[in-house]
Design an enzyme around this catalytic site. Structure first.
Site, short mmCIF file in Angstrom:
data_model
loop_
_atom_site.label_atom_id
_atom_site.label_comp_id
_atom_site.label_asym_id
_atom_site.label_seq_id
_atom_site.Cartn_x
_atom_site.Cartn_y
_atom_site.Cartn_z
N GLU A 145 31.91 40.99 39.83
CA GLU A 145 31.94 40.94 41.28
C GLU A 145 31.91 42.47 41.81
O GLU A 145 32.79 43.02 41.28
CB GLU A 145 33.11 40.22 41.65
CG GLU A 145 32.94 38.63 41.61
CD GLU A 145 34.25 37.93 42.02
OE1 GLU A 145 34.95 38.53 42.71
OE2 GLU A 145 34.61 36.97 41.28
N ASP A 263 35.13 28.87 34.47
CA ASP A 263 34.48 28.73 33.01
C ASP A 263 35.27 28.38 31.90
O ASP A 263 34.79 27.45 31.08
CB ASP A 263 33.73 29.78 32.68
CG ASP A 263 32.47 30.23 33.67
OD1 ASP A 263 32.33 29.63 34.81
OD2 ASP A 263 32.02 31.20 33.41
#
Length: 394
Positions: A145, A263
């Site tokens: 990010e 995840d």
């Protein structure tokens, strides 16, 4: 080529910019404001490279809400729709991906479809059977990010997965890898063409390994804090071993953001029926770390604790699943008065806690201020700051 990108988040927009350096790209989104910003060459997300390339590079890029036309005319479609983790089903919510696949099939597109959304292991194989008329590949992204375009320009590797029984798609997989290489700055990028389930595994196991690393150094810091030891010295000494290395080892309040929390949980779900202990341990460790941080704050008996920013890390505007939220929840349960400083938040309260956009108010009213990373804004109240940032880096 005519390329359509479904989604203008970190993954979609960075890929749209990468590919539009040499090809005609149409970015599709369902939010008019984001479409308008891209067409004005303004970035709807915080990312220095995306902002610079949109403003200054000669890109053949337009954005639209008309997915039907974009998909019908495309030679290649990249799906970068969000797949949030559903805690009720213990599975990624892939409905957004499926909605786009249905739309692509409905408009009669003959394009090659590349899924870049993060998905469960085995998903591409299964969905290819649901849409046998579509040529579907999977190409995992490995982006940070705030550094999404940079990580596309200088990728660590390019991986493209082909479902079993669809080996005839290998030339298309190689073509997509070549397109990614064409837009990149880095040369001699490692490329792996593999099965789609192997590619999905690479994505989830890679992010879980990073989560394990974050959790491991956080547990070292927890031990050192409890024992009165210098965490920084321990980590530096370990880092001289080249097998360990002096990187990705800065303690924090826990891992957070778009990828690691969901995840790791998805990979744990994929392990159902398979012996494991480590994957579950890293998920539990992250929760334990947030509890430890909250306990350390509570032990100081603050009259009011301040929270400096909800964002996951410096240089990002995302605070989805940020570790600080877990700490806030625990402090709230301990009945500790809280004040949050978050200039990018539009509301007046978050989780029932007051939010201010006035930094001075935070400094004046709070006797302790939590920040996941050291910030220049807080240098004048350093005696109030609580952080586990030892190396002033993410």
């Amino acid at each position: 080529m005519k390329i359509a990108i479904a989604g203008t988040g970190y993954v979609g927009l960075s890929n749209a910019i990468l590919l539009s350096q040499h090809h005609k790209v149409t970015a599709v989104d369902v939010i008019q404001e984001k479409v308008d910003m891209v067409n004005r060459k303004e970035s709807p997300i915080v990312d220095d490279y995306i902002e610079d390339y949109l403003a200054h590079k000669d890109l053949d890029l337009t954005a639209t809400m008309d997915g039907d036309s974009a998909y019908r005319e495309a030679d290649l479609i990249v799906i970068a729709a969000p797949t949030n983790y559903d805690t009720e089903t213990n599975h990624f919510d892939t409905s957004a991906v499926e909605a786009i696949l249905s739309q692509i099939q409905r408009v009669g597109s003959k394009a090659i479809v590349v899924i870049k959304s993060t998905i469960p292991i085995g998903y591409t194989q299964e969905i290819s059977a649901v849409y046998p008329d579509l040529s579907i590949l999977f190409a995992p992204e490995f982006l940070r990010e705030g550094k999404a375009l940079y990580d596309n320009l200088y990728p660590s590797r390019i991986i493209v997965g082909i479902p079993k029984g669809k080996e005839a798609l290998r030339p298309e997989a190689e073509k997509f890898a070549a397109l990614e290489q064409e837009g990149a700055v880095r040369e001699n990028i490692p490329v792996l063409i593999t099965g789609s389930s192997e590619a999905e595994s690479i994505k989830l196991f890679s992010n879980t390994f990073l989560a394990i690393r974050v959790a491991y150094f956080n547990e070292i810091d927890t031990y050192a804090e409890e024992k009165g030891l210098k965490t920084a010295d321990i980590i530096k000494g370990m880092g001289y071993d080249p097998r360990i290395g002096d990187f990705y080892n800065n303690p924090s309040f826990g891992y957070g953001g778009y990828c690691l929390p969901k995840d790791t949980r998805q990979l744990l779900s994929n392990f159902e029926g398979i012996p494991e202990t480590m994957i579950r341990a890293v998920v539990d460790s992250n929760e334990t770390r947030k509890s430890f941080i909250a306990d350390r704050i509570a032990a100081r008996n603050p009259k009011k604790a301040g929270i400096y920013r909800l964002i996951m890390k410096s240089g990002s505007d995302n605070f989805r699943s940020s570790a600080i939220q877990g700490v806030i929840e625990r402090l709230k349960n301990k009945d500790i008065p809280l004040l949050i400083y978050e200039p990018s938040y539009k509301g007046d309260s978050f989780m029932g806690i007051p939010v201010t956009k006035d930094l001075q108010q935070l400094k004046d009213e709070c006797d302790i201020i939590l920040t996941n990373r050291e910030e220049k804004d807080l240098e004048d109240v350093k005696e109030k700051v609580y952080t586990r940032d030892l190396f002033t880096r993410d």
